[in-house]
Design a protein around this motif. Structure first.
Motif, PDB file in Angstrom:
ATOM      1  N   ASN A  86       0.868  -1.315  -0.076  1.00  0.00           N
ATOM      2  CA  ASN A  86       0.088   0.010  -0.031  1.00  0.00           C
ATOM      3  C   ASN A  86       0.936   1.203   0.019  1.00  0.00           C
ATOM      4  O   ASN A  86       0.486   2.132  -0.622  1.00  0.00           O
ATOM      5  CB  ASN A  86      -0.832   0.213   1.377  1.00  0.00           C
ATOM      6  CG  ASN A  86      -1.987  -0.880   0.929  1.00  0.00           C
ATOM      7  OD1 ASN A  86      -2.221  -1.456   0.114  1.00  0.00           O
ATOM      8  ND2 ASN A  86      -2.659  -1.134   2.202  1.00  0.00           N
ATOM      9  N   GLU A  87       2.046   1.311   0.934  1.00  0.00           N
ATOM     10  CA  GLU A  87       2.844   2.283   0.827  1.00  0.00           C
ATOM     11  C   GLU A  87       3.557   2.533  -0.415  1.00  0.00           C
ATOM     12  O   GLU A  87       3.797   3.589  -0.782  1.00  0.00           O
ATOM     13  CB  GLU A  87       3.782   2.207   1.888  1.00  0.00           C
ATOM     14  CG  GLU A  87       4.712   3.457   2.136  1.00  0.00           C
ATOM     15  CD  GLU A  87       4.147   4.469   3.159  1.00  0.00           C
ATOM     16  OE1 GLU A  87       4.751   5.424   3.359  1.00  0.00           O
ATOM     17  OE2 GLU A  87       2.886   4.260   2.944  1.00  0.00           O
ATOM     18  N   ALA A  88       3.731   1.339  -1.039  1.00  0.00           N
ATOM     19  CA  ALA A  88       4.426   1.309  -2.394  1.00  0.00           C
ATOM     20  C   ALA A  88       3.514   2.115  -3.561  1.00  0.00           C
ATOM     21  O   ALA A  88       4.172   2.879  -4.315  1.00  0.00           O
ATOM     22  CB  ALA A  88       5.204  -0.055  -2.892  1.00  0.00           C
ATOM     23  N   ALA A  89       2.453   1.817  -3.490  1.00  0.00           N
ATOM     24  CA  ALA A  89       1.491   2.448  -4.121  1.00  0.00           C
ATOM     25  C   ALA A  89       1.331   3.867  -4.100  1.00  0.00           C
ATOM     26  O   ALA A  89       1.008   4.486  -4.884  1.00  0.00           O
ATOM     27  CB  ALA A  89      -0.102   1.862  -3.989  1.00  0.00           C
ATOM     28  N   ARG A  90       1.231   4.306  -2.731  1.00  0.00           N
ATOM     29  CA  ARG A  90       1.173   5.791  -2.405  1.00  0.00           C
ATOM     30  C   ARG A  90       2.382   6.680  -3.076  1.00  0.00           C
ATOM     31  O   ARG A  90       2.254   7.676  -3.593  1.00  0.00           O
ATOM     32  CB  ARG A  90       1.369   6.129  -0.785  1.00  0.00           C
ATOM     33  CG  ARG A  90       0.200   5.818   0.031  1.00  0.00           C
ATOM     34  CD  ARG A  90       0.495   6.019   1.313  1.00  0.00           C
ATOM     35  NE  ARG A  90      -0.989   5.490   1.976  1.00  0.00           N
ATOM     36  CZ  ARG A  90      -0.970   4.401   2.797  1.00  0.00           C
ATOM     37  NH1 ARG A  90       0.002   3.817   2.942  1.00  0.00           N
ATOM     38  NH2 ARG A  90      -1.854   4.115   3.514  1.00  0.00           N
ATOM     39  N   PHE A  91       3.711   6.065  -3.126  1.00  0.00           N
ATOM     40  CA  PHE A  91       4.767   6.442  -3.728  1.00  0.00           C
ATOM     41  C   PHE A  91       4.626   6.259  -5.423  1.00  0.00           C
ATOM     42  O   PHE A  91       4.647   7.490  -5.990  1.00  0.00           O
ATOM     43  CB  PHE A  91       5.956   5.785  -3.429  1.00  0.00           C
ATOM     44  CG  PHE A  91       6.717   6.119  -2.030  1.00  0.00           C
ATOM     45  CD1 PHE A  91       7.217   7.538  -2.005  1.00  0.00           C
ATOM     46  CD2 PHE A  91       6.188   5.446  -0.987  1.00  0.00           C
ATOM     47  CE1 PHE A  91       7.471   7.859  -0.739  1.00  0.00           C
ATOM     48  CE2 PHE A  91       6.843   5.846   0.194  1.00  0.00           C
ATOM     49  CZ  PHE A  91       7.204   6.981   0.274  1.00  0.00           C
ATOM     50  N   LEU A  92       4.361   5.176  -5.835  1.00  0.00           N
ATOM     51  CA  LEU A  92       4.316   4.994  -7.333  1.00  0.00           C
ATOM     52  C   LEU A  92       3.044   5.664  -7.839  1.00  0.00           C
ATOM     53  O   LEU A  92       3.122   5.896  -9.149  1.00  0.00           O
ATOM     54  CB  LEU A  92       4.193   3.578  -7.491  1.00  0.00           C
ATOM     55  CG  LEU A  92       5.549   2.797  -7.489  1.00  0.00           C
ATOM     56  CD1 LEU A  92       5.594   1.327  -7.828  1.00  0.00           C
ATOM     57  CD2 LEU A  92       6.824   3.338  -7.809  1.00  0.00           C
ATOM     58  N   GLY A  93       2.030   5.835  -7.037  1.00  0.00           N
ATOM     59  CA  GLY A  93       0.768   6.512  -7.538  1.00  0.00           C
ATOM     60  C   GLY A  93       1.149   7.713  -7.735  1.00  0.00           C
ATOM     61  O   GLY A  93       0.231   8.710  -8.685  1.00  0.00           O
ATOM     62  N   ASN A  94       2.193   8.349  -7.455  1.00  0.00           N
ATOM     63  CA  ASN A  94       2.565   9.798  -7.735  1.00  0.00           C
ATOM     64  C   ASN A  94       3.396  10.266  -9.007  1.00  0.00           C
ATOM     65  O   ASN A  94       3.779  11.133  -9.410  1.00  0.00           O
ATOM     66  CB  ASN A  94       3.107  10.394  -6.512  1.00  0.00           C
ATOM     67  CG  ASN A  94       2.323  10.830  -5.641  1.00  0.00           C
ATOM     68  OD1 ASN A  94       0.827  10.976  -5.859  1.00  0.00           O
ATOM     69  ND2 ASN A  94       2.794  10.458  -4.067  1.00  0.00           N
ATOM     70  N   VAL A  95       3.944   8.956  -9.583  1.00  0.00           N
ATOM     71  CA  VAL A  95       4.603   9.088 -10.829  1.00  0.00           C
ATOM     72  C   VAL A  95       3.569   9.473 -12.043  1.00  0.00           C
ATOM     73  O   VAL A  95       2.779   9.008 -11.939  1.00  0.00           O
ATOM     74  CB  VAL A  95       5.228   7.726 -11.207  1.00  0.00           C
ATOM     75  CG1 VAL A  95       5.789   7.626 -12.472  1.00  0.00           C
ATOM     76  CG2 VAL A  95       6.104   7.185 -10.036  1.00  0.00           C
ATOM     77  N   ARG A  96       3.915  10.231 -12.646  1.00  0.00           N
ATOM     78  CA  ARG A  96       3.247  10.943 -13.665  1.00  0.00           C
ATOM     79  C   ARG A  96       2.535   9.553 -14.727  1.00  0.00           C
ATOM     80  O   ARG A  96       3.298   8.657 -14.992  1.00  0.00           O
ATOM     81  CB  ARG A  96       3.742  11.875 -14.743  1.00  0.00           C
ATOM     82  CG  ARG A  96       5.095  11.301 -15.424  1.00  0.00           C
ATOM     83  CD  ARG A  96       5.680  12.390 -16.439  1.00  0.00           C
ATOM     84  NE  ARG A  96       6.172  12.130 -17.544  1.00  0.00           N
ATOM     85  CZ  ARG A  96       7.470  11.906 -17.730  1.00  0.00           C
ATOM     86  NH1 ARG A  96       8.264  12.425 -16.744  1.00  0.00           N
ATOM     87  NH2 ARG A  96       8.020  11.654 -18.783  1.00  0.00           N
TER      88      ARG A  96
END
Length: 459
Positions: free
Chosen positions: A394-404
């Protein structure tokens, strides 16, 4: 970094700071790096969860090795003086006052003629001592404000849903993306001995085909076909055992699908001996050797590794970023650096030239260990900031979800991911990484796996 973000950083790790400790953090030369370093040390084996209820300034000094500053010494001196004043005041209250005796001067002729001035009552003004109760109340108020801010930050962490700044909708970018080889649903075995034998045979055959294309190995000989008429041997073999002779030479026992042979690599040939030192069991290599009188023994002359096949160059008008071993969930995860990386790939960070490079990025390949995992090695839980595998993803998704959203992300598993350790590893299952699967621009693949990125094959 704002005050709330610093408090949030500590709250995520279950750490409460005293006002004094908090001041030391925000007044550090680099509060961000100082906070990250302090968190790692506080979460080590030395401190228990009870110690983290309220971390004092003294603990901060102790674990960072920083002596008290001049300001700290002045504050301590003022506190000591206040305490001393308080103690004297208490003593004065306890000691009964003695009447002050005024000496009587004899009247002279002069004094008779001079009218007496009224005596002014000049009572020396004594500074009102600082009450220890007031100091304690003031400290409690400060602590209350810090605790409330930390509590608010903690609640933010608990209630925060996975939200993505950039990855909110599908991109209009057209990708020439294709998965060429993925073993995720093709790698099941019964785990019996025959499966292992089949695996090693297949591996030997594939590497044999690669090595046989080398000029020196165009006509390799099998071990069973060696006869007395041959002096020089050209073979493709698998390493079985490695040992050293009494004189320090390296003796390697090789095998192929017909038999086995021992090859001695002399320590008099420094370059060849160094190559022999790098060999590991089950490795498949090419060997050029001179046969001894005994057909089961040979003297090594050359080691040939499979290498990487040459492929024709292809014009590229886009960029690919390769990344691995992020280890989100570990206490040593480089959160600040990874955030800067995401800012860079979004063209929001770096020099003009660095941002121009970021603009060309079309694919982001993560080759394993996006998270730190659970139970990978003994006592790993002591080094984890997030102790639930799903929460790590989930935390990884928070970061990668901010990649354009116009960058396609390809994720393969590593030994820390929620996939089996034995290769080939299936792709990370949706069961654990649902939040990542929900991102429109993320693709999952096995390890190993092959994808085509705009016509370029990537292993």
């Amino acid at each position: 970094m704002s005050t709330n973000k610093i408090l949030l950083k500590f709250a995520k790790k279950g750490i409460n700071l005293s006002p004094e400790a908090y001041n030391k953090v925000i007044n550090a030369e680099n509060p961000i790096d100082f906070a990250s370093s302090l968190i790692v040390k506080l979460k080590s084996d030395k401190f228990t969860s009870k110690d983290l209820v309220s971390v004092s300034g003294e603990i901060v000094d102790e674990i960072t090795g920083n002596p008290k500053t001049e300001k700290d010494n002045q504050e301590t001196l003022i506190e000591n003086k206040e305490t001393e004043t308080e103690e004297k005041t208490q003593e004065t209250k306890k000691t009964p006052e003695k009447p002050v005796e005024t000496p009587i001067k004899p009247k002279t002729q002069e004094t008779k003629n001079i009218p007496e001035k009224p005596v002014e009552n000049k009572t020396p003004q004594v500074e009102k001592p600082v009450s220890m109760d007031n100091l304690k109340k003031e400290s409690d108020v400060k602590q209350k404000h810090v605790n409330e801010a930390i509590l608010e930050a903690s609640e933010t962490v608990k209630d925060e849903k996975i939200q993505f700044k950039r990855n909110l909708e599908k991109s209009n970018v057209e990708y020439d993306f294709e998965i060429i080889q993925d073993t995720s649903k093709k790698s099941y075995t019964s785990g019996e001995l025959e499966n292992l034998i089949s695996y090693f045979k297949s591996r030997y055959e594939k590497l044999y085909n690669i090595l046989s294309k080398r000029p020196e190995l165009r006509k390799p000989i099998k071990v069973a076909d060696i006869d007395d008429s041959q002096d020089s041997l050209s073979m493709i073999l698998m390493v079985k055992e490695i040992r050293s002779s009494k004189n320090g030479h390296k003796i390697v026992d090789f095998e192929d699908d017909t038999g086995s042979i021992s090859v001695l690599f002399s320590n008099n040939n420094d370059e060849l001996f160094a190559e022999a030192e790098k060999l590991v069991r089950d490795e498949v290599i090419g060997v050029i050797a001179n046969k001894s009188d005994d057909n089961n023994f040979a003297f090594g002359q050359q080691i040939i590794n499979p290498g990487v096949l040459r492929v024709p160059e292809k014009e590229m008008d886009f960029g690919i970023v390769f990344l691995s071993d992020v280890h989100i969930g570990s206490l040593t995860f480089l959160e600040d650096a990874f955030t800067r990386f995401i800012d860079w790939i979004n063209c929001d960070y770096g020099t003009e030239e660095q941002r121009r490079v970021a603009e060309d990025v079309k694919y982001l390949v993560i080759g394993g260990d996006i998270v730190d995992g659970i139970g990978v090695y003994p006592n790993q839980e002591k080094e984890l900031a997030i102790k639930d595998i799903t929460e790590q993803y989930n935390e990884a998704a928070r970061f990668l979800g901010n990649v354009r959203s116009d960058i396609k992300i390809i994720i393969a598993p590593g030994n820390h991911d929620a996939s089996r350790v034995a290769e080939p590893q299936p792709a990370v299952p949706e069961e654990y990484a649902k939040a990542l699967y929900e991102l429109d621009n993320v693709e999952f693949i096995s390890n190993p796996g092959v994808v085509s990125l705009d016509g370029i094959n990537v292993l």
